[in-house]
Scaffold this motif. Structure first.
Motif, PDB file in Angstrom:
ATOM      1  N   GLU A  47       0.837  -1.200   0.000  1.00 32.79           N
ATOM      2  CA  GLU A  47       0.000   0.000   0.000  1.00 32.79           C
ATOM      3  C   GLU A  47       0.874   1.254   0.000  1.00 32.79           C
ATOM      4  O   GLU A  47       2.011   1.266   0.466  1.00 32.79           O
ATOM      5  CB  GLU A  47      -0.900   0.031   1.237  1.00 32.79           C
ATOM      6  N   MET A  48       0.302   2.351  -0.490  1.00 35.50           N
ATOM      7  CA  MET A  48       1.005   3.623  -0.506  1.00 35.50           C
ATOM      8  C   MET A  48       1.097   4.205   0.906  1.00 35.50           C
ATOM      9  O   MET A  48       0.136   4.162   1.671  1.00 35.50           O
ATOM     10  CB  MET A  48       0.271   4.602  -1.427  1.00 35.50           C
ATOM     11  N   ASP A  49       2.257   4.718   1.255  1.00 31.62           N
ATOM     12  CA  ASP A  49       2.428   5.394   2.534  1.00 31.62           C
ATOM     13  C   ASP A  49       1.816   6.785   2.429  1.00 31.62           C
ATOM     14  O   ASP A  49       2.173   7.568   1.546  1.00 31.62           O
ATOM     15  CB  ASP A  49       3.913   5.495   2.880  1.00 31.62           C
ATOM     16  N   GLU A  50       0.894   7.117   3.341  1.00 29.35           N
ATOM     17  CA  GLU A  50       0.167   8.389   3.248  1.00 29.35           C
ATOM     18  C   GLU A  50       1.071   9.595   3.461  1.00 29.35           C
ATOM     19  O   GLU A  50       0.849  10.647   2.866  1.00 29.35           O
ATOM     20  CB  GLU A  50      -0.977   8.402   4.263  1.00 29.35           C
ATOM     21  N   LYS A  51       2.084   9.485   4.288  1.00 37.69           N
ATOM     22  CA  LYS A  51       2.944  10.629   4.585  1.00 37.69           C
ATOM     23  C   LYS A  51       3.924  10.918   3.459  1.00 37.69           C
ATOM     24  O   LYS A  51       4.064  12.061   3.032  1.00 37.69           O
ATOM     25  CB  LYS A  51       3.695  10.388   5.895  1.00 37.69           C
ATOM     26  N   THR A  52       4.607   9.894   2.962  1.00 34.14           N
ATOM     27  CA  THR A  52       5.633  10.105   1.936  1.00 34.14           C
ATOM     28  C   THR A  52       5.086   9.944   0.522  1.00 34.14           C
ATOM     29  O   THR A  52       5.689  10.433  -0.431  1.00 34.14           O
ATOM     30  CB  THR A  52       6.792   9.117   2.117  1.00 34.14           C
TER      31      THR A  52
ATOM     32  N   ILE B  54      16.428   4.975   6.130  1.00 34.40           N
ATOM     33  CA  ILE B  54      16.526   5.895   5.009  1.00 34.40           C
ATOM     34  C   ILE B  54      15.331   6.845   5.026  1.00 34.40           C
ATOM     35  O   ILE B  54      14.302   6.556   5.648  1.00 34.40           O
ATOM     36  CB  ILE B  54      16.562   5.136   3.658  1.00 34.40           C
ATOM     37  N   ASN B  55      15.484   7.984   4.322  1.00 31.91           N
ATOM     38  CA  ASN B  55      14.372   8.920   4.181  1.00 31.91           C
ATOM     39  C   ASN B  55      13.662   8.704   2.851  1.00 31.91           C
ATOM     40  O   ASN B  55      13.990   7.769   2.104  1.00 31.91           O
ATOM     41  CB  ASN B  55      14.859  10.362   4.330  1.00 31.91           C
ATOM     42  N   ALA B  56      12.687   9.565   2.546  1.00 29.83           N
ATOM     43  CA  ALA B  56      11.870   9.388   1.340  1.00 29.83           C
ATOM     44  C   ALA B  56      12.649   9.632   0.052  1.00 29.83           C
ATOM     45  O   ALA B  56      12.167   9.298  -1.032  1.00 29.83           O
ATOM     46  CB  ALA B  56      10.654  10.315   1.411  1.00 29.83           C
ATOM     47  N   LYS B  57      13.859  10.196   0.163  1.00 34.36           N
ATOM     48  CA  LYS B  57      14.703  10.382  -1.013  1.00 34.36           C
ATOM     49  C   LYS B  57      15.613   9.181  -1.247  1.00 34.36           C
ATOM     50  O   LYS B  57      16.376   9.154  -2.216  1.00 34.36           O
ATOM     51  CB  LYS B  57      15.556  11.643  -0.855  1.00 34.36           C
ATOM     52  N   GLY B  58      15.548   8.194  -0.346  1.00 32.98           N
ATOM     53  CA  GLY B  58      16.415   7.029  -0.460  1.00 32.98           C
ATOM     54  C   GLY B  58      17.781   7.242   0.153  1.00 32.98           C
ATOM     55  O   GLY B  58      18.700   6.454  -0.082  1.00 32.98           O
ATOM     56  N   GLU B  59      17.926   8.295   0.956  1.00 37.99           N
ATOM     57  CA  GLU B  59      19.222   8.617   1.562  1.00 37.99           C
ATOM     58  C   GLU B  59      19.329   7.970   2.947  1.00 37.99           C
ATOM     59  O   GLU B  59      18.357   7.942   3.706  1.00 37.99           O
ATOM     60  CB  GLU B  59      19.356  10.138   1.711  1.00 37.99           C
TER      61      GLU B  59
ATOM     62  N   GLU C  94       6.589   7.290  10.156  1.00 35.56           N
ATOM     63  CA  GLU C  94       7.047   8.599  10.612  1.00 35.56           C
ATOM     64  C   GLU C  94       8.182   9.138   9.738  1.00 35.56           C
ATOM     65  O   GLU C  94       9.135   9.747  10.206  1.00 35.56           O
ATOM     66  CB  GLU C  94       7.447   8.555  12.084  1.00 35.56           C
ATOM     67  N   GLY C  95       8.066   8.888   8.443  1.00 37.63           N
ATOM     68  CA  GLY C  95       9.006   9.457   7.475  1.00 37.63           C
ATOM     69  C   GLY C  95      10.277   8.678   7.242  1.00 37.63           C
ATOM     70  O   GLY C  95      11.101   9.080   6.417  1.00 37.63           O
ATOM     71  N   LEU C  96      10.453   7.555   7.955  1.00 41.94           N
ATOM     72  CA  LEU C  96      11.664   6.750   7.783  1.00 41.94           C
ATOM     73  C   LEU C  96      11.302   5.290   7.530  1.00 41.94           C
ATOM     74  O   LEU C  96      10.280   4.797   8.020  1.00 41.94           O
ATOM     75  CB  LEU C  96      12.552   6.837   9.025  1.00 41.94           C
ATOM     76  N   ALA C  97      12.153   4.612   6.775  1.00 44.10           N
ATOM     77  CA  ALA C  97      11.989   3.178   6.530  1.00 44.10           C
ATOM     78  C   ALA C  97      13.307   2.486   6.818  1.00 44.10           C
ATOM     79  O   ALA C  97      14.386   3.026   6.534  1.00 44.10           O
ATOM     80  CB  ALA C  97      11.574   2.916   5.080  1.00 44.10           C
ATOM     81  N   TRP C  98      13.233   1.287   7.405  1.00 47.71           N
ATOM     82  CA  TRP C  98      14.485   0.569   7.633  1.00 47.71           C
ATOM     83  C   TRP C  98      14.987  -0.017   6.315  1.00 47.71           C
ATOM     84  O   TRP C  98      14.211  -0.309   5.410  1.00 47.71           O
ATOM     85  CB  TRP C  98      14.340  -0.508   8.701  1.00 47.71           C
ATOM     86  N   ALA C  99      16.284  -0.167   6.223  1.00 46.79           N
ATOM     87  CA  ALA C  99      16.927  -0.769   5.047  1.00 46.79           C
ATOM     88  C   ALA C  99      18.050  -1.680   5.535  1.00 46.79           C
ATOM     89  O   ALA C  99      18.756  -1.344   6.492  1.00 46.79           O
ATOM     90  CB  ALA C  99      17.473   0.310   4.120  1.00 46.79           C
ATOM     91  N   ARG C 100      18.193  -2.831   4.880  1.00 48.72           N
ATOM     92  CA  ARG C 100      19.191  -3.821   5.297  1.00 48.72           C
ATOM     93  C   ARG C 100      20.237  -3.999   4.215  1.00 48.72           C
ATOM     94  O   ARG C 100      19.925  -4.077   3.023  1.00 48.72           O
ATOM     95  CB  ARG C 100      18.518  -5.158   5.613  1.00 48.72           C
TER      96      ARG C 100
ATOM     97  N   PHE D 227      22.558  -1.883  13.117  1.00 45.73           N
ATOM     98  CA  PHE D 227      21.747  -2.676  14.022  1.00 45.73           C
ATOM     99  C   PHE D 227      21.468  -4.062  13.439  1.00 45.73           C
ATOM    100  O   PHE D 227      21.473  -4.257  12.221  1.00 45.73           O
ATOM    101  CB  PHE D 227      20.430  -1.965  14.315  1.00 45.73           C
ATOM    102  N   VAL D 228      21.231  -5.024  14.330  1.00 47.36           N
ATOM    103  CA  VAL D 228      20.947  -6.383  13.859  1.00 47.36           C
ATOM    104  C   VAL D 228      19.441  -6.644  13.765  1.00 47.36           C
ATOM    105  O   VAL D 228      19.005  -7.590  13.122  1.00 47.36           O
ATOM    106  CB  VAL D 228      21.610  -7.442  14.768  1.00 47.36           C
ATOM    107  N   ALA D 229      18.626  -5.809  14.421  1.00 47.86           N
ATOM    108  CA  ALA D 229      17.171  -5.919  14.336  1.00 47.86           C
ATOM    109  C   ALA D 229      16.571  -4.576  14.717  1.00 47.86           C
ATOM    110  O   ALA D 229      17.136  -3.834  15.528  1.00 47.86           O
ATOM    111  CB  ALA D 229      16.632  -7.011  15.256  1.00 47.86           C
ATOM    112  N   VAL D 230      15.435  -4.243  14.127  1.00 47.94           N
ATOM    113  CA  VAL D 230      14.756  -2.977  14.433  1.00 47.94           C
ATOM    114  C   VAL D 230      13.252  -3.191  14.362  1.00 47.94           C
ATOM    115  O   VAL D 230      12.771  -4.145  13.757  1.00 47.94           O
ATOM    116  CB  VAL D 230      15.148  -1.843  13.452  1.00 47.94           C
ATOM    117  N   GLN D 231      12.511  -2.263  14.973  1.00 48.54           N
ATOM    118  CA  GLN D 231      11.077  -2.157  14.760  1.00 48.54           C
ATOM    119  C   GLN D 231      10.817  -0.831  14.063  1.00 48.54           C
ATOM    120  O   GLN D 231      11.746  -0.094  13.753  1.00 48.54           O
ATOM    121  CB  GLN D 231      10.329  -2.267  16.089  1.00 48.54           C
ATOM    122  N   ASN D 232       9.537  -0.509  13.802  1.00 54.03           N
ATOM    123  CA  ASN D 232       9.210   0.759  13.157  1.00 54.03           C
ATOM    124  C   ASN D 232       9.190   1.894  14.171  1.00 54.03           C
ATOM    125  O   ASN D 232       8.990   1.678  15.368  1.00 54.03           O
ATOM    126  CB  ASN D 232       7.844   0.671  12.475  1.00 54.03           C
ATOM    127  N   PHE D 233       9.381   3.117  13.677  1.00 54.98           N
ATOM    128  CA  PHE D 233       9.282   4.284  14.535  1.00 54.98           C
ATOM    129  C   PHE D 233       7.840   4.506  14.980  1.00 54.98           C
ATOM    130  O   PHE D 233       6.898   4.316  14.213  1.00 54.98           O
ATOM    131  CB  PHE D 233       9.785   5.526  13.810  1.00 54.98           C
TER     132      PHE D 233
END
Length: 223
Positions: free
Chosen positions: A134-139, A188-193, A173-179, A200-206
């Motif tokens: 699904e599309m993220d409403e914020k980004t 990373i942010n919405a620009k892919g930066e 909240e504007g960020l996505a985890w990347a492995r 980290f070895v494991a994360v949850q969402n903000f």
């Protein structure tokens, strides 16, 4: 709120008063004052005052409303969308659809490829992906997968990838985890930066500005 009496569903208000008698097999959650329901082979749109309108289109299945449209499975085994008036807003012509969490939603064509359609049922991003979220409403970004792997796509079809990343999570909240290939995770942010180093070895969402992360064998929180 939905209540169940002898396996049948109805509605009550905040005073505990019955708004709709418990005689339905299914009632969805409400969204902007509307829900969908099923009784026997009939399907309905219900508003938060308890007004019920039967849907004339023959359906096999219906889901909840998001942004005024509810996905349904038609008698032809294909998918479309019903509006809050109980009318077909998008004809059942797709082999799978998502929810309109933004202005677009994913849809699958006869070749099992996935793209994104608008609220008129027209392709905005042509079907070429294997998997889509699904599309993220914020980004406004959607997480998709092609033959090369996962990436993000914008509402205009612009593809966003991050150097060094081989897998991604959904935005929160504007960020996505990347492995990375060495299985370290950052954000990373919405620009892919990269904005938080992949360490980290494991994360949850903000959530509420914080995120649970794991370093070594221990968990903590980052902002």
């Amino acid at each position: 709120a939905v209540v169940i009496v002898k396996r049948k569903k109805g509605l009550i208000n905040t005073k505990g008063e019955e708004v709709l008698a418990p005689e339905y097999d299914f009632i969805s959650n409400f969204s902007n004052g509307f829900a969908t329901a099923k009784k026997g082979t009939a399907y309905f749109v219900i508003n938060n005052k308890g007004t019920v309108k039967e849907i004339s289109e023959k359906l096999l299945k219906i889901n909840r409303f998001t942004n005024g449209l509810a996905p349904f499975k038609g008698a032809n085994d294909l998918y479309g969308f019903i509006n809050t008036n109980g009318e077909v807003a998008i004809a059942a012509k797709f082999y799978g659809v998502g929810d309109f969490t933004g202005k677009l939603t994913w849809a699958r064509d006869a070749n099992k490829k996935i793209g994104y359609i608008d609220t008129k049922g027209e392709w905005v991003i042509q079907p070429k992906y294997l998997v889509a979220k699904e599309m993220d409403e914020k980004t406004g970004l959607s997480r998709v997968k092609d033959e090369q792997g996962w990436l993000f796509v914008s509402p205009t079809g612009k593809e966003i990838k991050t150097g060094g990343a081989i897998a991604y999570g959904d935005f929160s909240e504007g960020l996505a985890w990347a492995r990375t290939a060495d299985r370290k995770i950052g954000f990373i942010n919405a620009k892919g930066e990269w904005v938080i180093e992949a360490s980290f070895v494991a994360v949850q969402n903000f959530s509420n500005g914080l995120c649970a992360v794991k370093e070594g064998e221990k968990w903590g929180f980052i902002n």
